[in-house]
Design a protein around this motif. Structure first.
Motif, PDB file in Angstrom:
ATOM      1  N   GLY A  47       2.832  -7.603   9.483  1.00 34.35           N
ATOM      2  CA  GLY A  47       3.350  -6.841   8.353  1.00 34.35           C
ATOM      3  C   GLY A  47       4.183  -5.632   8.746  1.00 34.35           C
ATOM      4  O   GLY A  47       4.466  -4.771   7.931  1.00 34.35           O
ATOM      5  N   GLN A  77       8.117 -10.775   2.359  1.00 30.48           N
ATOM      6  CA  GLN A  77       8.727 -10.606   3.687  1.00 30.48           C
ATOM      7  C   GLN A  77      10.147 -11.166   3.702  1.00 30.48           C
ATOM      8  O   GLN A  77      10.369 -12.336   3.373  1.00 30.48           O
ATOM      9  CB  GLN A  77       7.881 -11.338   4.735  1.00 30.48           C
ATOM     10  CG  GLN A  77       8.477 -11.320   6.128  1.00 30.48           C
ATOM     11  CD  GLN A  77       8.484  -9.914   6.722  1.00 30.48           C
ATOM     12  OE1 GLN A  77       7.438  -9.310   6.913  1.00 30.48           O
ATOM     13  NE2 GLN A  77       9.675  -9.393   6.990  1.00 30.48           N
ATOM     14  N   TYR A 167       7.239   3.924   0.778  1.00 32.11           N
ATOM     15  CA  TYR A 167       7.121   2.513   0.388  1.00 32.11           C
ATOM     16  C   TYR A 167       7.068   2.384  -1.135  1.00 32.11           C
ATOM     17  O   TYR A 167       7.765   1.561  -1.734  1.00 32.11           O
ATOM     18  CB  TYR A 167       5.884   1.872   1.034  1.00 32.11           C
ATOM     19  CG  TYR A 167       5.888   0.374   0.883  1.00 32.11           C
ATOM     20  CD1 TYR A 167       6.608  -0.426   1.764  1.00 32.11           C
ATOM     21  CD2 TYR A 167       5.222  -0.244  -0.175  1.00 32.11           C
ATOM     22  CE1 TYR A 167       6.665  -1.795   1.607  1.00 32.11           C
ATOM     23  CE2 TYR A 167       5.274  -1.619  -0.343  1.00 32.11           C
ATOM     24  CZ  TYR A 167       5.990  -2.386   0.553  1.00 32.11           C
ATOM     25  OH  TYR A 167       6.058  -3.756   0.389  1.00 32.11           O
ATOM     26  N   LYS A 184       1.581  -3.598   4.584  1.00 32.79           N
ATOM     27  CA  LYS A 184       2.851  -2.998   4.997  1.00 32.79           C
ATOM     28  C   LYS A 184       2.692  -1.655   5.706  1.00 32.79           C
ATOM     29  O   LYS A 184       3.486  -1.317   6.564  1.00 32.79           O
ATOM     30  CB  LYS A 184       3.765  -2.798   3.772  1.00 32.79           C
ATOM     31  CG  LYS A 184       4.138  -4.087   3.074  1.00 32.79           C
ATOM     32  CD  LYS A 184       5.029  -4.929   3.966  1.00 32.79           C
ATOM     33  CE  LYS A 184       5.449  -6.193   3.223  1.00 32.79           C
ATOM     34  NZ  LYS A 184       6.276  -7.058   4.063  1.00 32.79           N
TER      35      LYS A 184
END
Ligand code: CA
Length: 233
Positions: A47, A77, A167, A184
């Protein structure tokens, strides 16, 4: 420091792999590489990468299988398949497995970089990552110095807290599930209840710093059953 986009190159031919890594570093990306499908899959599932450049013809597990296995775990992804096979069937097969784009070998470097930038942009990762995140007139976050200006107060953050904010900001159009943050930001591929609580603890700390009233969040809201969302005014 702002974070460079991270790209994983999965390519068995040493000359092509080395060439790609040089070109990507030159264009400002952080890179890592794998020489076969099995290692490539393991690294991809960590990740840690914003984009996977994935060769189709690989020893052992081929690129199509790797793509398929990544998609089973991670719908978000970004993946670009690289291959000498450029028949329509292969392209359709790759895209149907969930690759974001397809670049045929031999490729021009300029073309490849443009495709990488386009895919990163679509997944919300710009090649120029902003130094400041503006949440409202009263709150501006400095991602480089890990601080925020909130009226007359200067708040400070840990690197991890800033990674979470960046993020959520990149994906502010939607709520982000806790599992996705674990994957992530922390790089966990599997989730335990204990670990999702780690996310909640960090969110609570961020709220205590950012929110005028942490009990009634204005920026970092909980979307029931869906995750956390950063509201940008
Ligand atoms: Ca190959």
């Amino acid at each position: 420091m702002t974070r460079k986009p991270r790209i994983l190159v999965v390519e068995d031919e040493a000359a092509i792999r080395t060439g790609l890594l040089d070109v990507l570093v030159f264009h400002g990306y952080d890179v890592d590489a794998a020489e076969n499908g099995t290692d490539g899959l393991a690294k991809a599932l960590s990740g840690k990468f914003d984009l996977i450049l994935l060769d189709v013809m690989l020893p052992g597990l081929d690129g199509f299988s790797v793509c398929n296995r990544i998609r089973e775990q991670d719908r978000e992804q970004a993946i670009i398949m690289l291959t000498a096979k450029t028949s329509d069937d292969d392209i359709i097969h790759g895209l149907s497995l969930g690759a974001d784009d397809y670049v045929g070998k031999p490729f021009s470097v300029a073309q490849l970089i443009l495709r990488i930038q386009a895919v990163l942009r679509r997944s919300g990762i710009d090649t120029q990552i902003a130094d400041t995140l503006r949440l409202s007139d009263e709150l501006e976050i400095d991602t480089r110095n890990l601080t925020a200006q909130c009226g007359d107060n200067t708040l400070s953050f840990t690197r991890r807290e800033m990674d979470i904010l960046q993020y959520l900001h990149r994906h502010h159009a939607r709520p982000v599930p806790r599992e996705e943050l674990l994957n992530k930001i922390w790089g966990y591929a599997k989730h335990l209840d204990l670990e999702t609580r780690t996310v909640d603890i960090h969110i609570a700390k961020l709220r205590r710093k950012l929110e005028p009233d942490p009990a009634q969040p204005r920026y970092l809201v909980t979307v029931r059953g869906a995750g956390y969302r950063l509201l940008v005014e």
